[in-house]
Motif scaffolding. Structure first.
Motif, mmCIF file in Angstrom:
data_model
loop_
_atom_site.group_PDB
_atom_site.id
_atom_site.type_symbol
_atom_site.label_atom_id
_atom_site.label_comp_id
_atom_site.label_asym_id
_atom_site.label_seq_id
_atom_site.Cartn_x
_atom_site.Cartn_y
_atom_site.Cartn_z
ATOM 1 N N VAL A 12 -12.018 6.662 -2.226
ATOM 2 C CA VAL A 12 -10.600 6.344 -2.367
ATOM 3 C C VAL A 12 -9.986 6.269 -0.973
ATOM 4 O O VAL A 12 -10.038 7.245 -0.222
ATOM 5 C CB VAL A 12 -9.871 7.408 -3.213
ATOM 6 N N ILE A 13 -9.440 5.120 -0.627
ATOM 7 C CA ILE A 13 -8.785 4.932 0.668
ATOM 8 C C ILE A 13 -7.279 4.920 0.445
ATOM 9 O O ILE A 13 -6.764 4.110 -0.323
ATOM 10 C CB ILE A 13 -9.224 3.611 1.327
ATOM 11 N N THR A 14 -6.570 5.804 1.113
ATOM 12 C CA THR A 14 -5.130 5.916 0.903
ATOM 13 C C THR A 14 -4.429 4.585 1.151
ATOM 14 O O THR A 14 -3.588 4.153 0.346
ATOM 15 C CB THR A 14 -4.542 6.998 1.825
ATOM 16 N N ALA A 15 -4.753 3.913 2.244
ATOM 17 C CA ALA A 15 -4.082 2.648 2.581
ATOM 18 C C ALA A 15 -4.275 1.618 1.480
ATOM 19 O O ALA A 15 -3.319 0.966 1.036
ATOM 20 C CB ALA A 15 -4.611 2.104 3.912
ATOM 21 N N TRP A 16 -5.516 1.451 1.031
ATOM 22 C CA TRP A 16 -5.794 0.425 0.031
ATOM 23 C C TRP A 16 -5.218 0.800 -1.327
ATOM 24 O O TRP A 16 -4.796 -0.073 -2.093
ATOM 25 C CB TRP A 16 -7.296 0.168 -0.049
ATOM 26 N N ASN A 17 -5.194 2.096 -1.633
ATOM 27 C CA ASN A 17 -4.511 2.526 -2.853
ATOM 28 C C ASN A 17 -3.027 2.204 -2.776
ATOM 29 O O ASN A 17 -2.409 1.834 -3.774
ATOM 30 C CB ASN A 17 -4.718 4.025 -3.082
ATOM 31 N N GLY A 18 -2.451 2.321 -1.586
ATOM 32 C CA GLY A 18 -1.057 1.945 -1.418
ATOM 33 C C GLY A 18 -0.802 0.488 -1.745
ATOM 34 O O GLY A 18 0.204 0.136 -2.376
ATOM 35 N N ASP B 34 -2.567 3.919 6.615
ATOM 36 C CA ASP B 34 -2.497 4.774 5.428
ATOM 37 C C ASP B 34 -1.056 5.156 5.120
ATOM 38 O O ASP B 34 -0.615 5.090 3.966
ATOM 39 C CB ASP B 34 -3.339 6.032 5.641
ATOM 40 N N TYR B 35 -0.335 5.561 6.138
ATOM 41 C CA TYR B 35 1.076 5.904 5.946
ATOM 42 C C TYR B 35 1.876 4.669 5.542
ATOM 43 O O TYR B 35 2.663 4.696 4.585
ATOM 44 C CB TYR B 35 1.651 6.509 7.229
ATOM 45 N N THR B 36 1.678 3.577 6.260
ATOM 46 C CA THR B 36 2.508 2.388 6.066
ATOM 47 C C THR B 36 2.331 1.772 4.686
ATOM 48 O O THR B 36 3.309 1.529 3.969
ATOM 49 C CB THR B 36 2.171 1.344 7.149
ATOM 50 N N TYR B 37 1.094 1.497 4.305
ATOM 51 C CA TYR B 37 0.857 0.848 3.007
ATOM 52 C C TYR B 37 1.219 1.769 1.848
ATOM 53 O O TYR B 37 1.708 1.304 0.808
ATOM 54 C CB TYR B 37 -0.605 0.414 2.883
ATOM 55 N N PHE B 38 0.977 3.074 2.029
ATOM 56 C CA PHE B 38 1.303 3.998 0.945
ATOM 57 C C PHE B 38 2.818 4.151 0.805
ATOM 58 O O PHE B 38 3.337 4.206 -0.315
ATOM 59 C CB PHE B 38 0.632 5.348 1.187
ATOM 60 N N ILE B 39 3.542 4.212 1.904
ATOM 61 C CA ILE B 39 5.003 4.262 1.837
ATOM 62 C C ILE B 39 5.534 3.030 1.117
ATOM 63 O O ILE B 39 6.424 3.114 0.254
ATOM 64 C CB ILE B 39 5.613 4.365 3.256
ATOM 65 N N ASN B 40 4.991 1.862 1.446
ATOM 66 C CA ASN B 40 5.408 0.632 0.780
ATOM 67 C C ASN B 40 5.144 0.711 -0.719
ATOM 68 O O ASN B 40 5.984 0.297 -1.533
ATOM 69 C CB ASN B 40 4.658 -0.555 1.384
ATOM 70 N N GLY B 41 3.995 1.252 -1.109
ATOM 71 C CA GLY B 41 3.695 1.413 -2.521
ATOM 72 C C GLY B 41 4.667 2.358 -3.209
ATOM 73 O O GLY B 41 5.114 2.099 -4.340
ATOM 74 N N LEU B 42 5.004 3.444 -2.533
ATOM 75 C CA LEU B 42 5.967 4.392 -3.100
ATOM 76 C C LEU B 42 7.339 3.753 -3.294
ATOM 77 O O LEU B 42 8.006 3.982 -4.315
ATOM 78 C CB LEU B 42 6.092 5.613 -2.190
ATOM 79 N N PRO C 19 -1.760 -7.559 5.694
ATOM 80 C CA PRO C 19 -0.492 -7.617 6.428
ATOM 81 C C PRO C 19 -0.507 -6.626 7.581
ATOM 82 O O PRO C 19 -1.068 -5.534 7.472
ATOM 83 C CB PRO C 19 0.550 -7.225 5.372
ATOM 84 N N SER C 20 0.077 -6.997 8.692
ATOM 85 C CA SER C 20 0.045 -6.124 9.861
ATOM 86 C C SER C 20 0.791 -4.827 9.578
ATOM 87 O O SER C 20 1.797 -4.803 8.861
ATOM 88 C CB SER C 20 0.648 -6.825 11.077
ATOM 89 N N VAL C 21 0.278 -3.760 10.151
ATOM 90 C CA VAL C 21 0.879 -2.447 9.951
ATOM 91 C C VAL C 21 2.327 -2.434 10.419
ATOM 92 O O VAL C 21 3.217 -1.906 9.745
ATOM 93 C CB VAL C 21 0.058 -1.370 10.688
ATOM 94 N N ASN C 22 2.589 -3.040 11.570
ATOM 95 C CA ASN C 22 3.952 -2.990 12.095
ATOM 96 C C ASN C 22 4.914 -3.875 11.309
ATOM 97 O O ASN C 22 6.100 -3.564 11.224
ATOM 98 C CB ASN C 22 3.946 -3.342 13.583
ATOM 99 N N ALA C 23 4.418 -4.961 10.718
ATOM 100 C CA ALA C 23 5.280 -5.777 9.866
ATOM 101 C C ALA C 23 5.701 -4.999 8.625
ATOM 102 O O ALA C 23 6.880 -4.992 8.246
ATOM 103 C CB ALA C 23 4.567 -7.065 9.470
ATOM 104 N N VAL C 24 4.748 -4.330 7.982
ATOM 105 C CA VAL C 24 5.064 -3.542 6.792
ATOM 106 C C VAL C 24 5.899 -2.327 7.173
ATOM 107 O O VAL C 24 6.830 -1.941 6.448
ATOM 108 C CB VAL C 24 3.780 -3.124 6.058
ATOM 109 N N SER D 218 1.529 -0.829 -4.914
ATOM 110 C CA SER D 218 2.609 -1.800 -4.710
ATOM 111 C C SER D 218 2.483 -2.979 -5.656
ATOM 112 O O SER D 218 3.447 -3.374 -6.327
ATOM 113 C CB SER D 218 2.595 -2.283 -3.255
ATOM 114 N N SER D 219 1.286 -3.566 -5.734
ATOM 115 C CA SER D 219 1.118 -4.768 -6.557
ATOM 116 C C SER D 219 1.262 -4.456 -8.043
ATOM 117 O O SER D 219 1.852 -5.245 -8.798
ATOM 118 C CB SER D 219 -0.233 -5.423 -6.275
ATOM 119 N N LEU D 220 0.740 -3.308 -8.487
ATOM 120 C CA LEU D 220 0.863 -2.953 -9.908
ATOM 121 C C LEU D 220 2.306 -2.620 -10.270
ATOM 122 O O LEU D 220 2.765 -2.932 -11.384
ATOM 123 C CB LEU D 220 -0.052 -1.781 -10.243
ATOM 124 N N ALA D 221 3.031 -2.000 -9.352
ATOM 125 C CA ALA D 221 4.446 -1.724 -9.606
ATOM 126 C C ALA D 221 5.229 -3.022 -9.747
ATOM 127 O O ALA D 221 6.080 -3.169 -10.637
ATOM 128 C CB ALA D 221 5.018 -0.872 -8.475
#
Length: 738
Positions: A528-534, A597-605, A663-668, A538-541
């Motif tokens: 389980v990768i936190t970033a990819w789970n994020g 991991d922080y960026t993509y997961f925050i976006n998912g949240l 997507p780039s980390v800084n863009a997200v 996001s997409s399922l939400a």
């Protein structure tokens, strides 16, 4: 360059404390212990796969580096991932060759690295290999000094004596693995001093390019620009505007004009025949497609600059590409098991077969946008693609019993149960004989198999021509793809279009049943990768929101899967006492999180908050954002580094600004900050978002088409952000409460 010519050996160096790799002989002299394979100790499925190799694989840690220093050996880094076909091929051909393994064991410290566990290590050395050789991909093989400075590297090296010399459509004329490792061994032994000197010089150049923001666009010599694949190189910048407590404005140089320039360049590389961009290999490029889809829905000010006709054309380009991907061979037309990562041909006819969960999550978001533009009804185009992707991501094997989401499915698999050797794409291939036998077994008119075979281009001698099969992997095999529509088949076979649909559905059901009964599904990488789970959250939400009125039960399922993934991460990958988010879970958590991991997961949240209105998701996102700023933000130049200052064994600290297949980390991050700033009425977040965009000003002005994600940040900074309804309602409610 091949390998630098180097001089004279140096004495072995390094401290010799208590270390399992050294021992004392009877006279009290320190002697190195025999190299033992340590891959079995890794939780990574990729690294662990080397446990029975003839190469005595080590893991990337202090022990391996200290051994290299003590024995004055180069480290051989082999970087790859479980799903990769050529990683498996190299393990079979090269690392299980006795002579090749002996050289690696005796003359080097061989270290195996999972790129998904250590994206920071992978990115640094991928930049290096592309800069010196203009090639990139996996497996990534790099010889480095005990100080981790790169000496020589490349990608797939065939085993000695093997007939395989091709990757995709490109003939591989490089020496085999044994020749390379012997050459590097001899040069290090005979000319070490110069080798170290040149390695230090190369690292210095990479640091300069990183500081200038040109890493990934320049060769080490500086004379030839690097052609950047869509899956490899981030762009880095350190020279821009600082984030301050007072209001920050986006640079006056960055404006909506950059969107016009980006559109013009991207449209100029569009393939009008097959869709997508450029030649083979063709990748999915979700950030680029998202940029094109969003142009026509942009505020009037954007459309005025880019042009109304151009914005409509951008939508047409993206929709056409999504149709070609949907109908092509990247798509599993039988079992709805998602989409492969890329095509080795321009017409999407030969996939590389590996399925990455991150790619499919981003594709779901794209097909949601396309479905919205097509009418957002059950009978609208792309509805089936939306459902298929959402089901794939929310069902086993991707949705794990523990609530987390897996990483990938391998390219290679057994053709039939009981087979001993795996083959590339075996799970998805059909001979015409087998295809007909399955469909005709129904006892119906053979018209069913004829219609279905014509629909999916199933031919007697296989549908992969010799020019596209240099390694003879697909002789007589068919890779299913749609070449004729039901309307065309109706005319060809003189039957109603409804009957065509029925025939295709019947064939699909029978083929799926046979495949599930007789074949073995490709191996799952279940970490389980936190970033990819994020990304999946996001997409399922987003899917849950879009489908709520037309498919309520499916909407609830996707929301539950996203919430389960959040719960899993909170429970297993979040240390609330130390305030650390971890990256990997597989029988325990491992490796502290990187910026993605922080960026993509925050976006998912944030997307899950939008879907549910549950403020706990917003509060957790706010907590993680503050930690991300503390760990990764550059207060001098702005934007976020990919790693913390203490990231182990990393020789460059980079910033990810350019969109690749992800997507780039800084863009997200900029988008997250804008959203949090608006939701929490916090100007500090908004200021940080603007300074993050500003940090890439020089690169965006020069090559805006490489930064579609950050261009969205420019639009938000210039025109403001109108968030989803749930976010707007939250802000209004909060203002009333205050």
């Amino acid at each position: 360059m091949v390998v630098s010519e180097l001089t004279a050996s140096a004495a072995a160096r390094g401290a010799m404390g208590a270390d399992p790799s050294v021992a004392m002989d009877q006279r009290g002299s320190v002697q190195p212990t025999a190299l033992q394979n340590r891959a079995v100790s890794s939780k990574s499925p990729f690294v662990n796969s080397g446990r029975d190799s003839l190469v005595k694989w080590q893991i990337l840690d202090v022990e391996s580096i200290e051994r290299a220093k003590r024995e004055n050996k180069l480290i051989f880094l082999h970087i790859g991932y479980k799903a990769c076909h050529f990683c498996r091929l190299m393990a079979q051909e090269s690392f299980n060759n006795a002579e090749c393994a002996a050289v690696l064991n005796e003359s080097f410290v061989p270290v195996m690295v999972d790129r998904e566990e250590r994206p920071d290590i992978d990115t640094v050395y991928m930049n290096y290999v592309q800069a010196v050789s203009n090639v990139g991909g996996w497996p990534l093989n790099v010889f480095v000094t005990p100080d981790m400075e790169p000496v020589f590297g490349g990608t797939y090296w065939p085993g000695p004596g093997t007939s395989r010399r091709a990757i995709g459509e490109q003939e591989d004329e490089s020496p085999d693995c044994l020749t390379i490792v012997k050459k590097v061994r001899d040069i290090w032994r005979d000319q070490e001093t110069r080798c170290r000197k040149e390695a230090a010089e190369v690292l210095s150049q990479l640091r300069d390019f990183a500081a200038e923001g040109t890493l990934g666009t320049r060769g080490i010599s500086g004379s030839h620009p690097i052609a950047t694949p869509s899956w490899a190189i981030p762009t880095i910048s350190e020279a821009s505007v600082q984030a301050k407590d007072k209001e920050v404005q986006v640079s006056s140089e960055l404006d909506l004009d950059q969107l016009e320039e980006a559109y013009t360049h991207i449209a100029g590389t569009f393939d009008p025949v097959y869709g997508g961009f450029g030649l083979a290999p063709k990748f999915l490029t979700p950030p680029k497609l998202a940029f094109l889809l969003q142009l026509n829905a942009s505020p009037p000010a954007v459309q005025d600059v880019v042009g109304e006709a151009e914005c409509k054309h951008a939508t047409e380009i993206a929709m056409d590409t999504l149709r070609k991907i949907r109908d092509g061979a990247l798509h599993d037309h039988i079992g709805a098991t998602g989409f492969a990562r890329c095509s080795v041909t321009p017409d999407w006819s030969i996939p590389n077969f590996e399925k990455l969960v991150a790619d499919n999550a981003l594709l779901l978001t794209l097909y949601l946008d396309a479905w919205h533009l097509a009418g957002e009804k059950v009978d609208s185009e792309f509805y089936d693609s939306v459902i298929e992707l959402a089901e794939y991501l929310s069902s086993p094997p991707i949705a794990l019993p523990n609530g987390g989401l897996a990483t990938s499915e391998a390219a290679d698999s057994l053709m039939r149960r009981g087979d001993r050797e795996v083959r590339e794409g075996a799970y998805y291939l059909w001979t015409r004989r087998e295809f007909d036998s399955v469909v005709d077994a129904l006892g119906q008119d053979k018209q069913v198999s004829k219609v279905a075979a014509t629909h999916w281009d199933v031919q007697e001698g296989g549908n992969v021509d010799e020019d596209h099969d240099p390694n003879d992997d697909f002789i007589n095999q068919n890779i299913l793809r749609i070449v004729k529509t039901p309307d065309e088949l109706s005319k060809q076979f003189h039957i109603p279009v409804e009957m065509v649909h029925q025939h295709i559905q019947t064939a699909r059901q029978e083929l799926k049943a046979r495949r599930e009964r007789e074949r073995v599904r490709p191996e799952l990488d279940d970490k389980v990768i936190t970033a990819w789970n994020g990304l999946v959250i996001s997409s399922l939400a987003q899917a849950a929101i879009a489908l709520k009125t037309v498919a309520a039960s499916r909407s609830e399922k996707y929301l539950e899967t996203a919430q389960s993934a959040v719960h899993f991460i909170k429970t297993n990958l979040w240390d609330s006492s130390s305030k650390i988010l971890y990256r990997i879970w597989r029988d325990g958590r491992d490796i502290e999180g990187f910026a993605d991991d922080y960026t993509y997961f925050i976006n998912g949240l944030l997307d899950l908050f939008t879907a549910t209105g549950d403020e706990s998701h917003l509060e957790f996102a706010d907590t993680l954002q503050k930690i991300q700023i503390t760990l990764f933000h550059d207060p001098q130049a702005g934007a976020f580094f990919s790693t913390t200052p203490s990231s182990p064994h990393t020789i460059l600290r980079l910033k990810d600004g350019m969109d690749t297949s992800l997507p780039s980390v800084n863009a997200v991050a900029a988008s997250n900050l804008f959203r949090l700033g608006a939701l929490l009425d916090d100007e500090r977040y908004t200021a940080l978002a603007k300074s993050t965009v500003n940090a890439f000003e020089a690169e965006m002005l020069q090559h805006p088409w490489l930064f579609p994600g950050l261009l969205g940040g420019v639009v938000t900074a210039r025109l403001g952000r109108q968030g989803p309804i749930a976010e707007v309602k939250y802000k209004l409610t909060r203002e009333k409460a205050i």
